[in-house]
Design a protein around this motif. Structure first.
Motif, PDB file in Angstrom:
ATOM      1  N   ASN A   1      -4.369  -0.621   0.235  1.00 12.42           N
ATOM      2  CA  ASN A   1      -4.248  -1.504  -0.924  1.00 12.42           C
ATOM      3  C   ASN A   1      -5.347  -1.287  -1.955  1.00 12.42           C
ATOM      4  O   ASN A   1      -5.587  -2.156  -2.795  1.00 12.42           O
TER       5      ASN A   1
ATOM      6  N   VAL B   1      -6.832  -0.404  -5.199  1.00 11.65           N
ATOM      7  CA  VAL B   1      -6.265  -0.316  -6.552  1.00 11.65           C
ATOM      8  C   VAL B   1      -6.841   0.879  -7.293  1.00 11.65           C
ATOM      9  O   VAL B   1      -6.130   1.588  -8.009  1.00 11.65           O
ATOM     10  N   GLU B   2      -8.142   1.127  -7.116  1.00  9.27           N
ATOM     11  CA  GLU B   2      -8.799   2.204  -7.851  1.00  9.27           C
ATOM     12  C   GLU B   2      -9.518   3.174  -6.913  1.00  9.27           C
ATOM     13  O   GLU B   2     -10.556   3.717  -7.245  1.00  9.27           O
TER      14      GLU B   2
ATOM     15  N   ASN C   1      -0.233   4.198  -0.100  1.00 13.43           N
ATOM     16  CA  ASN C   1      -0.973   3.416  -1.079  1.00 13.43           C
ATOM     17  C   ASN C   1      -0.014   2.555  -1.891  1.00 13.43           C
ATOM     18  O   ASN C   1       0.793   3.070  -2.666  1.00 13.43           O
ATOM     19  N   TYR C   2      -0.099   1.234  -1.679  1.00 14.70           N
ATOM     20  CA  TYR C   2       0.861   0.331  -2.317  1.00 14.70           C
ATOM     21  C   TYR C   2       0.642   0.163  -3.822  1.00 14.70           C
ATOM     22  O   TYR C   2       1.592   0.239  -4.605  1.00 14.70           O
ATOM     23  N   PRO C   3      -0.581  -0.085  -4.289  1.00 17.11           N
ATOM     24  CA  PRO C   3      -0.773  -0.311  -5.724  1.00 17.11           C
ATOM     25  C   PRO C   3      -0.272   0.822  -6.605  1.00 17.11           C
ATOM     26  O   PRO C   3       0.182   0.596  -7.727  1.00 17.11           O
ATOM     27  N   ASN C   4      -0.353   2.049  -6.099  1.00 17.69           N
ATOM     28  CA  ASN C   4       0.035   3.200  -6.914  1.00 17.69           C
ATOM     29  C   ASN C   4       1.323   3.854  -6.430  1.00 17.69           C
ATOM     30  O   ASN C   4       1.688   4.939  -6.892  1.00 17.69           O
ATOM     31  N   GLY C   5       2.033   3.198  -5.515  1.00 17.76           N
ATOM     32  CA  GLY C   5       3.298   3.721  -5.027  1.00 17.76           C
ATOM     33  C   GLY C   5       4.467   3.271  -5.882  1.00 17.76           C
ATOM     34  O   GLY C   5       4.409   2.230  -6.542  1.00 17.76           O
ATOM     35  N   ASP C   6       5.496   4.054  -5.882  1.00 19.19           N
ATOM     36  CA  ASP C   6       6.668   3.748  -6.701  1.00 19.19           C
ATOM     37  C   ASP C   6       7.730   2.943  -5.955  1.00 19.19           C
ATOM     38  O   ASP C   6       8.632   2.382  -6.565  1.00 19.19           O
TER      39      ASP C   6
ATOM     40  N   SER D   1      -8.383  -4.888   0.016  1.00 22.27           N
ATOM     41  CA  SER D   1      -8.138  -4.584  -1.393  1.00 22.27           C
ATOM     42  C   SER D   1      -9.194  -5.248  -2.263  1.00 22.27           C
ATOM     43  O   SER D   1      -9.774  -6.271  -1.897  1.00 22.27           O
TER      44      SER D   1
ATOM     45  N   GLN E   1      -0.788  -8.007 -10.745  1.00 22.45           N
ATOM     46  CA  GLN E   1      -0.636  -6.921  -9.785  1.00 22.45           C
ATOM     47  C   GLN E   1       0.747  -7.047  -9.140  1.00 22.45           C
ATOM     48  O   GLN E   1       0.888  -7.553  -8.019  1.00 22.45           O
TER      49      GLN E   1
ATOM     50  N   TRP F   1       2.606  -5.179  -7.565  1.00 21.37           N
ATOM     51  CA  TRP F   1       2.775  -4.559  -6.246  1.00 21.37           C
ATOM     52  C   TRP F   1       2.571  -5.572  -5.123  1.00 21.37           C
ATOM     53  O   TRP F   1       3.104  -5.398  -4.015  1.00 21.37           O
TER      54      TRP F   1
END
Length: 228
Positions: A19, A21-22, A43-48, A64, A74, A76
């Motif tokens: 999780n 984010v950066e 990676n959930y925050p940057n997953g499609d 996170s 957010q 996600w």
């Protein structure tokens, strides 16, 4: 995308939900320390999309920099709540760490707030005598300010700290465990957090928190063996 860290046909599969984010090191350490024939990261925050649960024998929801209450900013987090619900419905063993601890409890109707104090050091906790904590000493590393103030429905307290009654929880029927501490935080990665980590009266020599991950893997293995 999954990152497969090891594969053995017929072995258990554990999915680690990252999780960060950066960027960060925590989820990678969880995956590295988890015994398992096939450990995957997503990676959930940057997953499609949402990760598949096909053939998954256990799920770890990692920490996170975001808070569960950041959902509007957010999106996600909304998707991940639905994912957690699916994991619970399918009764796949689930371990929530820090943010994961808070998210799982909130999904089940609990409450999470910002305590107003950032804690980034080793603390003393009181842990119940359950398989997840076998061999885990009472000194554990924490990096958080958010805390669970009301556990989710069906969740019982299995760990407390002097500043938080709901430091660790488990479901009374389903294979769900959550911990506020970071079992993956070790002296090896402490230099990466030198700007935020504070020393306390405790030493890493008194901590065996990583055993939590070994024990969770064993719980997944035992449950798979029973289902087979």
């Amino acid at each position: 995308m999954y990152i497969k860290l090891g594969t053995e046909p017929g072995g258990i599969v554990i999915l680690v939900v990252d999780n960060a984010v950066e960027g960060g090191y925590m989820a990678g350490e969880v995956a590295r320390l988890l015994p398992g024939d096939d450990v995957r990261m997503y990676n959930y925050p940057n997953g499609d999309d949402d990760p598949s649960l096909e053939d998954v024998d256990g799920v770890v929801i990692g920490g996170s920099g975001a808070g569960v209450y950041d959902e509007p900013d957010q999106p996600w987090i909304t998707r991940q709540k639905e994912f957690v619900e699916a994991v619970i419905d399918e009764e796949i063993p689930l371990l929530g760490i820090c943010f994961g601890h808070q998210l799982v409890n909130e999904v089940l109707g609990g409450t999470v707030v910002n305590s107003g104090e950032s804690r980034n050091y080793l603390v003393e906790a009181s842990l119940a005598e359950i398989p997840l904590f076998e061999g885990v000493r009472n000194v554990v590393p924490v990096l958080h300010s958010d805390i669970v103030t009301e556990p989710g429905e069906g969740m019982e307290v299995v760990g407390t700290a002097d500043y938080n009654r709901y430091f660790a929880t488990r479901h009374h029927e389903r294979p769900i465990w959550t911990v506020q501490y970071h079992p993956e935080f070790t002296p090896e990665i402490r230099p990466e957090y030198s700007d935020s980590w504070d020393e306390s009266e405790y030493s890493f020599e008194a901590s065996t928190a990583t055993r939590t991950l070994e024990n969770f893997s064993q719980c997944c293995q035992q449950r798979t063996s029973v289902s087979d």
